[in-house]
Design a protein around this motif. Structure first.
Motif, short mmCIF file in Angstrom:
data_model
loop_
_atom_site.label_atom_id
_atom_site.label_comp_id
_atom_site.label_asym_id
_atom_site.label_seq_id
_atom_site.Cartn_x
_atom_site.Cartn_y
_atom_site.Cartn_z
N LEU A 23 0.83 -1.21 0.00
CA LEU A 23 0.00 0.00 0.00
C LEU A 23 0.86 1.26 0.00
O LEU A 23 0.59 2.21 -0.74
N VAL A 24 1.91 1.26 0.82
CA VAL A 24 2.81 2.43 0.86
C VAL A 24 3.51 2.62 -0.48
O VAL A 24 3.67 3.75 -0.97
N ALA A 25 3.95 1.50 -1.09
CA ALA A 25 4.61 1.60 -2.40
C ALA A 25 3.66 2.13 -3.46
O ALA A 25 4.04 2.98 -4.28
N LEU A 26 2.41 1.65 -3.45
CA LEU A 26 1.42 2.15 -4.40
C LEU A 26 1.13 3.63 -4.16
O LEU A 26 1.02 4.41 -5.11
N PHE A 27 1.04 4.03 -2.90
CA PHE A 27 0.79 5.43 -2.56
C PHE A 27 1.93 6.31 -3.05
O PHE A 27 1.71 7.35 -3.68
N GLY A 28 3.18 5.87 -2.79
CA GLY A 28 4.33 6.67 -3.22
C GLY A 28 4.44 6.74 -4.73
O GLY A 28 4.75 7.80 -5.29
N ALA A 29 4.19 5.61 -5.41
CA ALA A 29 4.26 5.61 -6.88
C ALA A 29 3.20 6.53 -7.48
O ALA A 29 3.46 7.23 -8.46
N THR A 30 2.01 6.54 -6.89
CA THR A 30 0.95 7.41 -7.40
C THR A 30 1.32 8.88 -7.22
O THR A 30 1.15 9.68 -8.15
N LEU A 31 1.84 9.24 -6.04
CA LEU A 31 2.22 10.63 -5.81
C LEU A 31 3.36 11.05 -6.74
O LEU A 31 3.34 12.14 -7.31
N PHE A 32 4.36 10.19 -6.87
CA PHE A 32 5.49 10.52 -7.73
C PHE A 32 5.05 10.66 -9.18
O PHE A 32 5.46 11.60 -9.88
N GLY A 33 4.22 9.73 -9.65
CA GLY A 33 3.75 9.80 -11.03
C GLY A 33 2.91 11.03 -11.29
O GLY A 33 3.04 11.67 -12.33
N TYR A 34 2.05 11.39 -10.33
CA TYR A 34 1.20 12.56 -10.55
C TYR A 34 2.02 13.85 -10.50
O TYR A 34 1.78 14.78 -11.27
N ALA A 35 2.99 13.89 -9.60
CA ALA A 35 3.83 15.11 -9.51
C ALA A 35 4.66 15.31 -10.76
O ALA A 35 5.00 16.45 -11.12
N ASN A 36 5.02 14.22 -11.45
CA ASN A 36 5.84 14.32 -12.66
C ASN A 36 5.03 14.05 -13.92
O ASN A 36 5.56 13.65 -14.94
N SER A 37 3.72 14.32 -13.84
CA SER A 37 2.85 13.98 -14.97
C SER A 37 2.80 15.05 -16.04
O SER A 37 2.24 14.81 -17.10
N ALA A 208 -0.16 8.49 -14.81
CA ALA A 208 -0.43 8.54 -13.37
C ALA A 208 -1.91 8.74 -13.10
O ALA A 208 -2.49 8.14 -12.19
N VAL A 209 -2.55 9.62 -13.89
CA VAL A 209 -3.98 9.86 -13.71
C VAL A 209 -4.78 8.60 -14.05
O VAL A 209 -5.69 8.20 -13.32
N ILE A 210 -4.42 7.95 -15.16
CA ILE A 210 -5.12 6.73 -15.55
C ILE A 210 -4.94 5.65 -14.49
O ILE A 210 -5.88 4.92 -14.15
N GLY A 211 -3.73 5.55 -13.92
CA GLY A 211 -3.49 4.57 -12.86
C GLY A 211 -4.31 4.86 -11.62
O GLY A 211 -4.87 3.94 -11.00
N ALA A 212 -4.39 6.14 -11.22
CA ALA A 212 -5.19 6.50 -10.04
C ALA A 212 -6.66 6.18 -10.25
O ALA A 212 -7.34 5.68 -9.35
N VAL A 213 -7.16 6.48 -11.45
CA VAL A 213 -8.57 6.17 -11.74
C VAL A 213 -8.79 4.66 -11.72
O VAL A 213 -9.82 4.18 -11.22
N ALA A 214 -7.84 3.90 -12.24
CA ALA A 214 -7.98 2.43 -12.25
C ALA A 214 -8.05 1.88 -10.82
O ALA A 214 -8.84 0.96 -10.54
N VAL A 215 -7.25 2.44 -9.91
CA VAL A 215 -7.29 1.99 -8.52
C VAL A 215 -8.65 2.27 -7.90
O VAL A 215 -9.24 1.42 -7.22
N VAL A 216 -9.18 3.48 -8.12
CA VAL A 216 -10.49 3.83 -7.55
C VAL A 216 -11.58 2.94 -8.14
O VAL A 216 -12.47 2.47 -7.41
N VAL A 217 -11.53 2.70 -9.44
CA VAL A 217 -12.54 1.84 -10.06
C VAL A 217 -12.47 0.43 -9.49
O VAL A 217 -13.51 -0.20 -9.20
#
Length: 313
Positions: A23-37, A208-217
């Motif tokens: 969960l922490v790795a997924l959280f960090g990857a999402t934040l890093f990807g969105y910040a560099n999107s 990163a946005v597509i990945g975040a949406v996929a997690v929520v879905v």
């Protein structure tokens, strides 16, 4: 038996730690990807000019519902157009937006400081209902050309003569890439032709946005599946009825709209993601809640309100 219990506890602790790490790795990857999107790719760009005006273009905002993007142009005069002592414009200029509609004209006076920006609204072609796989384009369609999609006119720069007529000014491009907009991936073609600047622009949601949406879905679908499983278990008497489960169903149902609104850059209700996911999740949750309530009415005994006889002493 004590040793087996200890082994089971250690196994549960290990699984919990692995789940927390994931969960922490997924959280960090999402934040890093969105910040560099804010990714910007310039596929073609004209060079700078030594005698004329160089232009730097940035994407300011995107309004998918209105099919409009806002670009910001910053002008850097060179040669006789620049007053090097005061870093100001040495000649009056006229900047005309060449957008298909709502054309705007900006006048730059002599002595105006260099570094100011001009904003232009441009119509784009795209389908917001395809969120998060939507993309938008600004280009010129020429069916007679070898490449049907070509760079469309963006702006024209002219020197204002003494008689008020425009004198063409050579336009170049600043070597810096356009600033990326967070949550989007951009592709540009920036072509200068004499006094005109043409551009072909394409933008789509970042990975990163597509990945975040996929997690929520995934979580929303899991929530619906869990609710349906609980309702079925109660209806088939595999599990006892707990009246508190009704509030659990209601809480999940009312959490759908906030979850949809928290999706990064989500459009208004009516996109395909709403029709294909959130609508059916709401239907499953309401059906599961209905099955649960019917089971509660069927299997729970009637209350006994008869007065109790006093116990004998």
């Amino acid at each position: 038996r004590a040793g087996w219990t200890l082994v089971r506890k250690l196994g549960l602790v290990r699984k919990a730690l692995l789940a927390a790490i994931a969960l922490v790795a997924l959280f960090g990857a999402t934040l890093f990807g969105y910040a560099n999107s804010g990714q910007t790719r310039v596929l073609e760009r004209s060079p700078r000019v030594a005698q004329g005006v160089n232009v730097a273009i940035d994407l300011v905002s995107i309004d998918p519902d209105q099919h409009v993007i806002t670009l910001r142009a910053t002008l850097f005069p060179e040669g006789r157009y620049l007053d090097t002592e005061d870093n100001t414009f040495a000649v009056p200029l006229r900047v005309t937006s060449l957008a298909p509609k709502d054309s705007v004209i900006y006048n730059i006076d002599v002595g105006q400081a260099v570094g100011g920006s001009l904003d232009f609204d441009l119509p784009v072609v795209g389908k917001p209902q395809n969120y998060p796989l939507d993309h938008y384009d600004f280009s010129y369609f020429d069916p007679q050309a070898a490449e049907a999609s070509r760079a469309a006119p963006l702006l024209r720069i002219e020197e204002v003569g003494d008689d008020g007529k425009g004198i063409p000014v050579d336009v170049g491009l600043d070597p810096e890439d356009p600033g990326g907009l967070v949550g989007w991936a951009e592709q540009w073609r920036l072509i200068a032709q004499g006094p005109k600047l043409r551009t072909e622009f394409s933008v789509q949601r970042s990975g990163a946005v597509i990945g975040a949406v996929a997690v929520v879905v995934f979580l929303v679908l899991s929530m619906a599946a869990l609710a349906a499983t609980v309702a079925w278990a109660v209806a088939t008497r595999r599990r006892p009825i707990e009246a508190t489960h009704a509030s659990w169903f209601a809480a999940m149902l009312f959490a759908l709209i906030p979850l949809q609104g928290l999706l990064p850059g989500a459009p208004g209700i009516g996109a395909w993601i709403d029709v294909c996911v959130f609508l059916w999740v709401a239907i499953v949750l309401m059906a599961a809640m209905g099955v649960f309530m019917i089971s509660w009415l069927r299997y729970r005994g009637r209350p006994d309100y008869a007065p109790r006889e006093p116990e004998a002493a």
